[in-house]
Design an enzyme around this catalytic site. Sequence first.
Site, short mmCIF file in Angstrom:
data_model
loop_
_atom_site.label_atom_id
_atom_site.label_comp_id
_atom_site.label_asym_id
_atom_site.label_seq_id
_atom_site.Cartn_x
_atom_site.Cartn_y
_atom_site.Cartn_z
CE1 TYR A 292 44.62 41.10 47.92
CE2 TYR A 292 46.27 42.75 48.51
CZ TYR A 292 45.06 42.12 48.76
OH TYR A 292 44.29 42.52 49.82
CG HIS B 129 40.91 40.91 40.73
ND1 HIS B 129 40.09 40.98 39.63
CD2 HIS B 129 40.41 41.82 41.61
CE1 HIS B 129 39.14 41.88 39.83
NE2 HIS B 129 39.30 42.41 41.02
CG ASN C 223 33.84 46.37 41.64
OD1 ASN C 223 32.75 46.70 41.18
ND2 ASN C 223 33.95 45.51 42.64
#
Length: 203
Positions: free
Chosen positions: A18, A23, A117
């Site tokens: 990631y 993000h 979120n």
Amino acid sequence: MNNNEKFIIGLGNPGKEYIQNRHNIGFLLLENFSEKYDSKFTLKNKLKSWYSEFKINNFTYRLFMPNTFMNNSGNAVRAIVDWYKIDLDRLFIIVDDIDLPLGKIRFRKKGSSGGHNGIKDIINKLQTENFNRIKIGIGSPPVNERKKTLNTISHVLGNISSKESLTLDRVYKKLIESLIELNDKNEDYIISELNSFHREENL
């Protein structure tokens, strides 16, 4: 802000796969910040985060990258707030935003999650919307109504391109400078300056 400490939490997902995701822009900003001041991150299990600190002009900067996944960011933020007994005006959350053009910055002192979120979980765990969040635009995914959800996920979890990196490097530089300059006397000015900043207009 009545204390000479600033608590800056960048949101992202842990794990090598990631690292360069859109993000993870909160992580990437803090890595740039700590590298600039020769500080290293170490894992603090009690804070559910990687942690770095340094001092500039009598201010202590405490940087955190939660080792929870994005959707559980509130667990780390709650642990940090409780451990340091933080006044929320000294807390700054750095997040990505798909509703902002690439390179656009938006500083908000309170508000809803806006569909993010990570912010949603922080609001839930802190039981308040009254905390600073600095959003960095990553642009919207290509329009495809039939696959809107899939497109959003693939966009935020997609890697930042080399062209996007050139844009974001300038954003990181601006934000780092602003976070250092920010104090209780110039807060409104700095927020206004950040909200009017856009990378394309400042080349």
